[in-house]
Design a protein around this motif. Structure first.
Motif, PDB file in Angstrom:
ATOM      1  N   GLN A  90      47.819  46.882  51.590  1.00 30.74           N
ATOM      2  CA  GLN A  90      48.410  46.105  50.598  1.00 30.74           C
ATOM      3  C   GLN A  90      47.746  45.193  49.749  1.00 30.74           C
ATOM      4  O   GLN A  90      47.795  45.081  48.532  1.00 30.74           O
ATOM      5  N   ASN A  91      46.708  44.581  50.735  1.00 38.49           N
ATOM      6  CA  ASN A  91      45.775  43.883  49.787  1.00 38.49           C
ATOM      7  C   ASN A  91      44.928  44.595  48.749  1.00 38.49           C
ATOM      8  O   ASN A  91      44.743  44.088  47.814  1.00 38.49           O
ATOM      9  N   LYS A  92      44.495  45.423  49.157  1.00 36.58           N
ATOM     10  CA  LYS A  92      43.494  46.311  48.344  1.00 36.58           C
ATOM     11  C   LYS A  92      44.324  46.903  47.310  1.00 36.58           C
ATOM     12  O   LYS A  92      44.004  47.023  46.056  1.00 36.58           O
ATOM     13  N   LEU A  93      45.788  47.316  47.417  1.00 31.41           N
ATOM     14  CA  LEU A  93      46.452  47.769  46.361  1.00 31.41           C
ATOM     15  C   LEU A  93      46.896  46.532  45.361  1.00 31.41           C
ATOM     16  O   LEU A  93      46.845  46.864  44.113  1.00 31.41           O
ATOM     17  N   GLU A  94      47.055  45.438  45.974  1.00 30.70           N
ATOM     18  CA  GLU A  94      47.422  44.113  45.055  1.00 30.70           C
ATOM     19  C   GLU A  94      46.180  43.976  44.059  1.00 30.70           C
ATOM     20  O   GLU A  94      46.205  43.809  42.899  1.00 30.70           O
ATOM     21  N   LEU A  95      44.924  44.061  44.718  1.00 34.89           N
ATOM     22  CA  LEU A  95      43.707  43.953  43.831  1.00 34.89           C
ATOM     23  C   LEU A  95      43.641  44.695  42.755  1.00 34.89           C
ATOM     24  O   LEU A  95      43.276  44.494  41.603  1.00 34.89           O
ATOM     25  N   MET A  96      44.117  45.956  43.087  1.00 31.58           N
ATOM     26  CA  MET A  96      43.983  46.870  41.940  1.00 31.58           C
ATOM     27  C   MET A  96      45.068  46.963  40.954  1.00 31.58           C
ATOM     28  O   MET A  96      44.759  46.997  39.689  1.00 31.58           O
ATOM     29  N   LEU A  97      46.178  46.358  41.304  1.00 27.36           N
ATOM     30  CA  LEU A  97      47.309  46.000  40.379  1.00 27.36           C
ATOM     31  C   LEU A  97      46.744  44.819  39.308  1.00 27.36           C
ATOM     32  O   LEU A  97      47.198  44.853  38.290  1.00 27.36           O
ATOM     33  N   MET A  98      46.035  44.038  39.903  1.00 26.44           N
ATOM     34  CA  MET A  98      45.633  43.029  38.918  1.00 26.44           C
ATOM     35  C   MET A  98      44.526  43.338  38.012  1.00 26.44           C
ATOM     36  O   MET A  98      44.352  42.597  37.112  1.00 26.44           O
ATOM     37  N   GLN A 128      43.523  48.105  33.992  1.00 28.74           N
ATOM     38  CA  GLN A 128      42.587  48.877  33.133  1.00 28.74           C
ATOM     39  C   GLN A 128      41.238  49.234  33.688  1.00 28.74           C
ATOM     40  O   GLN A 128      40.371  50.161  32.946  1.00 28.74           O
ATOM     41  N   GLU A 129      41.109  49.016  34.901  1.00 23.63           N
ATOM     42  CA  GLU A 129      39.695  49.267  35.446  1.00 23.63           C
ATOM     43  C   GLU A 129      39.727  50.691  35.760  1.00 23.63           C
ATOM     44  O   GLU A 129      40.775  51.550  36.170  1.00 23.63           O
ATOM     45  N   LYS A 130      38.377  51.530  35.997  1.00 21.29           N
ATOM     46  CA  LYS A 130      38.251  52.829  36.154  1.00 21.29           C
ATOM     47  C   LYS A 130      38.236  52.936  37.740  1.00 21.29           C
ATOM     48  O   LYS A 130      37.954  52.062  38.562  1.00 21.29           O
ATOM     49  N   ILE A 131      38.656  54.203  38.035  1.00 15.90           N
ATOM     50  CA  ILE A 131      38.586  54.610  39.492  1.00 15.90           C
ATOM     51  C   ILE A 131      37.442  54.372  40.114  1.00 15.90           C
ATOM     52  O   ILE A 131      37.099  53.666  41.532  1.00 15.90           O
ATOM     53  N   MET A 132      36.410  54.507  39.326  1.00 13.11           N
ATOM     54  CA  MET A 132      34.832  54.457  40.127  1.00 13.11           C
ATOM     55  C   MET A 132      34.572  52.778  40.554  1.00 13.11           C
ATOM     56  O   MET A 132      33.795  52.721  41.440  1.00 13.11           O
ATOM     57  N   ASN A 133      35.073  52.117  39.440  1.00 13.99           N
ATOM     58  CA  ASN A 133      34.963  50.866  40.031  1.00 13.99           C
ATOM     59  C   ASN A 133      35.661  50.179  41.046  1.00 13.99           C
ATOM     60  O   ASN A 133      35.205  48.969  41.631  1.00 13.99           O
ATOM     61  N   LYS A 134      36.871  50.693  41.520  1.00 15.66           N
ATOM     62  CA  LYS A 134      37.558  50.378  42.768  1.00 15.66           C
ATOM     63  C   LYS A 134      37.341  51.420  43.734  1.00 15.66           C
ATOM     64  O   LYS A 134      38.172  51.437  44.452  1.00 15.66           O
TER      65      LYS A 134
END
Length: 415
Positions: free
Chosen positions: A213-221, A224-230
Motif C-alpha cells: 500500500q505504501n509503495k503504491l501510494e508513493l507511485m500515485l504521488m 508522471q514518473e517513468k517506471i525505471m525511476n520507480k
C-alpha cells in the motif's frame, strides 16, 4: 460437569434400585417357596393318610388339626364365609388373643403374596387362598410367616445403600469436575492456539499489505514518473506480493490439513533417485552462495508416498538449511534404512537451534530469531507444514543439534 453428575447419579440410582429389588426378591423367595409347598401338601393330604390326623406332636392330637406335618415358621389360619377364624385351638389361645382376635381377612388378595404388620410390631408375609375341599366351617386358608429378620436385613441394606449412594454421588461430583476439566483442557488449548494462529496470521498478512500500500501510494504521488525511476518500489511490491501469495498458500495448506480435507495421492517412489533429482537445483544454488551440498544416499528401496508432498518436504528442509548457513558452510542429505523404515536426514553446519527452542520449532509462526527470519523471508509455517506432511505419511520428524555445529532434521517414513 452438571451433565456428568446427572449421568453418574442416574446410573447409581438404577444400579441401587436393581440391587435392592434383587436382594428383596432373594430374601422373600425362600419364604414364598415354603408357603407354596405347604399349600400343595394341604391340597394333597388335608387330614393325613386315610383321613386320620397324623400322630406325634401335641398339635397333631388336636381334633382341630388340619394339614400335613407343620412347618415351625408357618401359621395356618382357617376362615369361614363370615370372616371368622375357625382353628383357634390349633394356633393357640395366647397367639390368637394377642394378634388375631381383631384381625380381619382381606379376600381381595387371593393367591397373592402380601406383607402385613400386626400390632405395629411384627411383620408377616401371607398367602390367602380358597380351600380346595370347602366345608361349612372352612372357606379360606391363610398361611403366615414372620419376616421380621428379612425385613430387618432389607431395612439395614436400604440404609446402607442410601449411605453408599450419597458417598458415590459426592465422589461423582469430584469425578465430574475432574473429567470436565480434563475434557475442557484440549478445547481451551485448541481455542488458545486458534486465537494465536489468527493473531499471527493477521500480523503476517498486514505487514506485506502495508508495504504494498505504501509503495503504491508513493507511485500515485508522482504519476508522471517513468517506471525505471520507480523500479525499487515496484520490485519491493512484487516481492511482498509473492511473499503474501506464499503465506496465503501455506495458510490454506494448514487449514485443509486441520480439517482433514487434504487427500494424499500415494504412488511408488524410488527414494534415492527421487532425492537426487529433487536436490539437483539446490546444488547450483549452494554453489552460487559459496556453500557445499553433499549427498549420501544408501536406501536403494521404493516407498509408497505422495510425490508432490515429499518434494515439498525436501524443499522446506533444504530452504531452511540454506537460509541459516553462511559462506563455506555445508548442507547434506543422507538416506538409509532403520527399523525397516526409510530415514532421510538433512543436516547443515549453520547457526543451529538452541536446545531449549527445539520443542517449539514445529509450532506455527514460531521463529527462533524473528529479525533474521524477517530478512530471509521466513514466516514460521514451513516446519509446521513439514510436520503435517510427515505425520500424514505415518512417519516422524525430529530435530537434533549437530555435535559440532548446525542442526540435523531426521525424517522416518514407512516403506
Amino acid at each position: 460437569m452438571v451433565l456428568n453428575l446427572l449421568a453418574f447419579t442416574v446410573i447409581f440410582a438404577i444400579f441401587g434400585f436393581i440391587i435392592f429389588n434383587q436382594v428383596q426378591g432373594t430374601l422373600f423367595s425362600k419364604t414364598d417357596e415354603e408357603m407354596l409347598n405347604f399349600k400343595e401338601m394341604i391340597a394333597e393330604d388335608p387330614l393325613g393318610e386315610e383321613g386320620i390326623p397324623p400322630k406325634g406332636e401335641e398339635q397333631r392330637d388336636s381334633p382341630d388339626f388340619r394339614g400335613p406335618d407343620p412347618n415351625p415358621r408357618i401359621i395356618v389360619l382357617d376362615w369361614n364365609e363370615n370372616g371368622e377364624i375357625v382353628n383357634e385351638a390349633q394356633i393357640g389361645t395366647l397367639l390368637y388373643e394377642n394378634y388375631f382376635q381383631d384381625y380381619t381377612v382381606d379376600t381381595e388378595n387371593l393367591n397373592t403374596f402380601t406383607n402385613s404388620t400386626f400390632d405395629e410390631t411384627y411383620t408377616f408375609r401371607y398367602l390367602l387362598f380358597e380351600d380346595e375341599n370347602p366345608s361349612d366351617e372352612v372357606a379360606y386358608t391363610q398361611l403366615l410367616v414372620n419376616i421380621d429378620p428379612e425385613q430387618t436385613i432389607i431395612e439395614n441394606f436400604g440404609r446402607l445403600l442410601i449411605v453408599c449412594s450419597l458417598i458415590f454421588i459426592i465422589l461423582s461430583i469430584s469425578a465430574s469436575y475432574y473429567l470436565s476439566k480434563k475434557m475442557m483442557k484440549p478445547i481451551i488449548q485448541s481455542w488458545n492456539k486458534q486465537a494465536e494462529f489468527v493473531e499471527n496470521a493477521s500480523h503476517e498478512l498486514r505487514t506485506p499489505l502495508t508495504i504494498i500500500q505504501n509503495k503504491l501510494e508513493l507511485m500515485l504521488m508522482a504519476p508522471q514518473e517513468k517506471i525505471m525511476n520507480k523500479f525499487e518500489n515496484i520490485a519491493l511490491s512484487l516481492s511482498e506480493t509473492r511473499r503474501l501469495s506464499k503465506l496465503t498458500s501455506d495458510l490454506l495448506t494448514l487449514a485443509r490439513a486441520d480439517s482433514a480435507e487434504m487427500q494424499l495421492s500415494k504412488q511408488t517412489i524410488p527414494v534415492d533417485s527421487f532425492i537426487d533429482k529433487t536436490t539437483a537445483p539446490y546444488k547450483e544454488i549452494a554453489e552460487s552462495q559459496d556453500k557445499y551440498l553433499w549427498l549420501d544416499l544408501n536406501s536403494n528401496v521404493n516407498m509408497e508416498a505422495d510425490e508432490s508432498r515429499i518434494h515439498q518436504l525436501l524443499v522446506i528442509l533444504l530452504d531452511n538449511a540454506l537460509k541459516y548457513t553462511e559462506e563455506r558452510d555445508s548442507v547434506g542429505v543422507k538416506t538409509y534404512l532403520e527399523d525397516q523404515k526409510v530415514v532421510i536426514e538433512v543436516s547443515d553446519t549453520g547457526v543451529g537451534i538452541k536446545e531449549e527452542n527445539i520443542p517449539h520449532i514445529f509450532d506455527r509462526f514460531y521463529r527462533e530469531d524473528k529479525a533474521r527470519s524477517r530478512e530471509t523471508g521466513g514466516m514460521g509455517l514451513g516446519l509446521s507444514i513439514a510436520q503435517w506432511i510427515v505425520a500424514s505419511h505415518s512417519g516422524t520428524i525430529s530435530a537434533v543439534p549437530n555435535k559440532k555445529q548446525g542442526t540435523t532434521f531426521k525424517v522416518k517414513l514407512p516403506q
